[in-house]
Design an enzyme around this catalytic site. Structure first.
Site, PDB file in Angstrom:
ATOM      1  N   GLU A 256      -4.450   1.398  12.137  1.00  0.00           N
ATOM      2  CA  GLU A 256      -2.842   1.053  12.120  1.00  0.00           C
ATOM      3  C   GLU A 256      -2.215   2.483  11.585  1.00  0.00           C
ATOM      4  O   GLU A 256      -2.505   2.942  10.551  1.00  0.00           O
ATOM      5  CB  GLU A 256      -2.923   0.038  10.930  1.00  0.00           C
ATOM      6  CG  GLU A 256      -3.686  -1.150  11.125  1.00  0.00           C
ATOM      7  CD  GLU A 256      -2.922  -2.033  12.222  1.00  0.00           C
ATOM      8  OE1 GLU A 256      -1.816  -1.800  12.550  1.00  0.00           O
ATOM      9  OE2 GLU A 256      -3.696  -3.030  12.741  1.00  0.00           O
ATOM     10  N   CYS A 295       5.293   0.939   6.479  1.00  0.00           N
ATOM     11  CA  CYS A 295       4.984   0.993   7.996  1.00  0.00           C
ATOM     12  C   CYS A 295       5.978   0.327   8.769  1.00  0.00           C
ATOM     13  O   CYS A 295       6.297   0.660   9.814  1.00  0.00           O
ATOM     14  CB  CYS A 295       3.668   0.904   8.378  1.00  0.00           C
ATOM     15  SG  CYS A 295       3.154  -0.718   7.580  1.00  0.00           S
TER      16      CYS A 295
HETATM   17  P1  NAP Z   1      -2.881   9.777   5.648  1.00  0.00           P
HETATM   18  O1  NAP Z   1      -2.520  11.057   5.294  1.00  0.00           O
HETATM   19  O2  NAP Z   1      -3.124   9.670   7.345  1.00  0.00           O
HETATM   20  O3  NAP Z   1      -3.896   9.201   4.790  1.00  0.00           O
HETATM   21  C1  NAP Z   1      -4.368   7.655   5.084  1.00  0.00           C
HETATM   22  C2  NAP Z   1      -5.759   7.579   4.573  1.00  0.00           C
HETATM   23  O4  NAP Z   1      -6.663   8.234   5.057  1.00  0.00           O
HETATM   24  C3  NAP Z   1      -5.936   7.984   3.268  1.00  0.00           C
HETATM   25  O5  NAP Z   1      -6.954   7.285   2.340  1.00  0.00           O
HETATM   26  C4  NAP Z   1      -6.520   9.647   3.129  1.00  0.00           C
HETATM   27  O6  NAP Z   1      -7.442   9.979   2.192  1.00  0.00           O
HETATM   28  C5  NAP Z   1      -7.561   9.310   4.441  1.00  0.00           C
HETATM   29  N1  NAP Z   1      -8.041  10.367   5.020  1.00  0.00           N
HETATM   30  C6  NAP Z   1      -7.230  11.406   5.398  1.00  0.00           C
HETATM   31  N2  NAP Z   1      -8.099  12.349   6.254  1.00  0.00           N
HETATM   32  C7  NAP Z   1      -9.354  11.775   6.479  1.00  0.00           C
HETATM   33  C8  NAP Z   1     -10.660  12.160   6.883  1.00  0.00           C
HETATM   34  N3  NAP Z   1     -10.663  13.368   7.431  1.00  0.00           N
HETATM   35  N4  NAP Z   1     -11.649  11.312   6.738  1.00  0.00           N
HETATM   36  C9  NAP Z   1     -11.462  10.168   5.909  1.00  0.00           C
HETATM   37  N5  NAP Z   1     -10.262   9.526   5.573  1.00  0.00           N
HETATM   38  C10 NAP Z   1      -9.156  10.531   5.680  1.00  0.00           C
HETATM   39  O7  NAP Z   1      -1.415   8.743   5.580  1.00  0.00           O
HETATM   40  P2  NAP Z   1      -0.721   8.369   4.101  1.00  0.00           P
HETATM   41  O8  NAP Z   1       0.051   9.567   4.092  1.00  0.00           O
HETATM   42  O9  NAP Z   1      -1.661   7.877   3.110  1.00  0.00           O
HETATM   43  O10 NAP Z   1       0.145   7.182   4.811  1.00  0.00           O
HETATM   44  C11 NAP Z   1       1.245   7.355   5.430  1.00  0.00           C
HETATM   45  C12 NAP Z   1       1.255   6.964   6.948  1.00  0.00           C
HETATM   46  O11 NAP Z   1       0.586   5.794   7.182  1.00  0.00           O
HETATM   47  C13 NAP Z   1       2.799   6.986   7.540  1.00  0.00           C
HETATM   48  O12 NAP Z   1       2.625   7.741   8.758  1.00  0.00           O
HETATM   49  C14 NAP Z   1       2.588   5.401   7.477  1.00  0.00           C
HETATM   50  O13 NAP Z   1       3.395   4.962   8.931  1.00  0.00           O
HETATM   51  C15 NAP Z   1       1.300   4.603   7.995  1.00  0.00           C
HETATM   52  N6  NAP Z   1       1.075   3.541   7.580  1.00  0.00           N
HETATM   53  C16 NAP Z   1       0.862   2.649   8.652  1.00  0.00           C
HETATM   54  C17 NAP Z   1       0.641   1.247   8.260  1.00  0.00           C
HETATM   55  C18 NAP Z   1       0.181   0.323   9.244  1.00  0.00           C
HETATM   56  O14 NAP Z   1       0.007  -0.825   8.862  1.00  0.00           O
HETATM   57  N7  NAP Z   1       0.298   0.732  10.449  1.00  0.00           N
HETATM   58  C19 NAP Z   1       0.647   0.796   7.075  1.00  0.00           C
HETATM   59  C20 NAP Z   1       0.916   1.802   6.009  1.00  0.00           C
HETATM   60  C21 NAP Z   1       1.274   3.232   6.284  1.00  0.00           C
HETATM   61  P3  NAP Z   1      -6.903  10.831   0.933  1.00  0.00           P
HETATM   62  O15 NAP Z   1      -5.234  10.101   0.459  1.00  0.00           O
HETATM   63  O16 NAP Z   1      -7.623  10.868  -0.070  1.00  0.00           O
HETATM   64  O17 NAP Z   1      -6.228  11.990   1.671  1.00  0.00           O
END
Ligand code: NAP
Length: 521
Positions: A256, A295
């Site tokens: 997602e 999102c």
């Molecule tokens: P993110 O930076 O991609 O991080 C998401 C999750 O992935 C976090 O728990 C992060 O951990 C983890 N992560 C990062 N790198 C990883 C790796 N190499 N291996 C395993 N896990 C890893 O996103 P975010 O900043 O938290 O969220 C914002 C984004 O999410 C926005 O772009 C938004 O559109 C999207 N979003 C989408 C939805 C949907 O349902 N489609 C819902 C909510 C948000 P850490 O925090 O520990 O780095």
């Protein structure tokens, strides 16, 4: 400062090594620290597969549903405390915090309700039986059964409660143990939820584990019966999808990701009508709520050219009335972004869009000397076709008006330039116009939300994800699907076709009318 541990292998474990700090994003005061250094990720997955899974599956669908209801009640009893933590660590106003916490407990309760119509055991018939031979002796029946692996859930920072529990509800009901990893910057709420869940003693040992901090080498140890459900940015999603262990084992992966959701106003919607009022209110709400860190928030607002000045005036006035500030203050409407990194990205994103737009209100000027605040920002595109509006998600309180000619084909074409999204909303009192747009955008979206005067006052806002209907979307949105009633269980179940003598196949695995059994998809 508080230290947040992980719940793994039946105990709380504090991470070793340099911790990550969690802040109050309104004051920049450090609140807590966490880390997963020293956690044996391979053992965590084994513990789930070997202890949690069998214990969960011993319960069957219906008792697992009762378990979800108990968890929902245990968390609801801590609602006020969770709201306070969400205000402190997530930058959420009280209203924003309730949106996350109540969404989480509501989704657990919803799946508990669905479970009442499921069979007692672990076999869920999928549709009717099928005659396979010249006679009805040779028979087939599709069934869904729980996968004997572990469900790993990696969540984004913006919904620490709902994001974790909506995934967990589906996995646990299906019969898969979970390992939950929240986004680190706002993990305080998720950590307290983990404490409440563990203290409730409702969950069989090994069925719920919680990692507070980095995922480390967790994914390296995933296997063919496991499932990964990820929510976050499309860049991280793409990296995880290509992870060698997941590719090697064909591990199920649900992503997602980002979405440039659109709101489309039709030319037939009159000023002063209920539909027009709903359009203005929903666009403003998406900019305001959770400081735009949703999102499903509208990023692109398609307005017929002749109506642009009117819409800009109304929305700018509404956004200008919003109070930006500390979410702990009851007068505040828009809290800060979740982290210093988010502030940097949102400011850079607005500046990028501004090269191709004029600012109707808001902008990137700093507010005060502390905190990660951004004013509600409305931009008006000089050229609605400029790529940046359809490719750059500004994950903050910002939306862009894209003038268009009012034709349904033009509206659908502009929406689809987003390359796949979670949801778009369409406002019209002309069913033919509405139908044409819906048909045009449906291949590119997980959900289309429509509004007309006949529905005004009867629907939830488009940004609200309901467990009854699909959440996810093709292309840029990650290509995933979550929720959608029993469809949400499919990631955690294996579909198997059983062939044989009708008496055996239908008698043992066919749907029993009295159970109202039904398939996920
Ligand atoms: P993110 O930076 O991609 O991080 C998401 C999750 O992935 C976090 O728990 C992060 O951990 C983890 N992560 C990062 N790198 C990883 C790796 N190499 N291996 C395993 N896990 C890893 O996103 P975010 O900043 O938290 O969220 C914002 C984004 O999410 C926005 O772009 C938004 O559109 C999207 N979003 C989408 C939805 C949907 O349902 N489609 C819902 C909510 C948000 P850490 O925090 O520990 O780095």
């Amino acid at each position: 400062m508080q230290t947040l541990s992980s719940y793994v292998l039946g105990r709380w474990q504090t991470g070793s090594g340099a911790p990550t700090l969690l802040y109050n994003p309104a004051t920049e005061e450090p609140l807590a620290q966490c880390g997963t250094g020293g956690v044996d990720m391979a053992a965590v997955l084994r513990h789930a597969r070997e202890q949690g899974g069998p214990a969960l599956r011993a319960l069957g669908f219906r008792r697992r549903g009762e378990l979800l209801l108990g968890l929902s009640q245990a968390l609801h009893a801590k609602r006020e405390e969770l709201i306070e933590l969400s205000v402190a660590n997530g930058g959420n106003t009280r209203g924003d915090a309730k949106f996350d916490i109540d969404g989480a407990t509501g989704t657990l309760a919803y799946y508990a309700g669905l479970a009442k119509a499921l069979p007692e055991g672990n076999v869920l018939p999928d549709g009717a039986g099928i005659q396979l031979g010249r006679t009805a002796r040779y028979w087939g029946q599709h069934v869904h059964v729980p996968r004997p692996g572990v469900a790993v859930h990696i969540n984004a920072f913006n919904f620490p409660a709902w994001g974790m529990l909506e995934k967990m509800a589906c996995a646990l009901l299906a019969g898969m143990p979970v390992v939950e990893k929240p986004g680190t910057p706002s993990a305080l709420v998720a950590w307290r939820i983990a404490e409440v869940l563990v203290e409730s003693k409702l969950l069989p040992e090994g069925s719920y584990q919680f990692l507070c901090g980095s995922a480390g080498d967790l994914l390296d140890h995933m296997g063919p019966q496991d499932a990964l459900a990820f929510t976050g940015s499309s860049a991280t999603g793409a990296r995880l999808r290509g992870h060698p262990a997941l590719v090697r084992h064909n591990t199920r992966v649900n992503i997602e990701a980002d979405s440039l959701n659109a709101a489309v106003l039709a030319a037939d919607v009159e000023s002063g009508s209920e539909t027009y009022g709903a359009f203005l209110a929903n666009v403003a709400l998406d900019i305001q709520q959770k400081a735009g860190q949703k999102c499903t928030a509208t990023r692109r607002v398609l307005v017929p050219k002749a109506r642009v000045d009117e819409v800009v005036a109304e929305l700018s006035a509404a956004l200008g009335r919003l109070v930006v500030g500390d979410p702990a203050d009851a007068k505040t409407n828009v809290g800060p972004l979740a982290s210093a990194e988010a502030l940097r990205d949102v400011r850079a994103g607005i500046e990028r869009l501004q090269h191709y737009a004029r600012a109707a209100c808001g902008g990137v000027e700093p507010i005060g000397s502390r905190g990660y605040f951004v004013r509600p920002t409305l931009l008006v595109a000089v050229d609605a076709n400029a790529k940046v509006f359809h490719e750059h998600e500004v994950f903050g309180p910002c939306a862009s008006i894209l003038p268009y000619d009012g034709a349904p084909e033009a509206a659908a074409a502009l929406c689809n330039r987003g390359g796949g999204g979670l949801v778009s909303s369409v406002y019209s009192n002309d069913p033919r116009w509405l139908g044409a747009v819906v048909e045009g955008v449906a291949p590119w979206l997980g959900r289309v939300w429509t509004m007309s005067d006949k529905l005004a006052g009867h629907a939830t806002a488009p940004g609200l994800v309901l467990p009854h209907t699909n959440h996810g979307g093709p292309g840029r949105a990650g290509g995933g699907e979550e929720l959608g009633g029993l469809r949400g269980l499919s990631l955690y179940l294996n579909r198997c076709a059983i062939q044989g003598f009708q008496g055996f196949v239908a008698g043992t695995f066919g749907a029993k009318v009295s159970e109202g059994a039904t398939a996920p998809a």
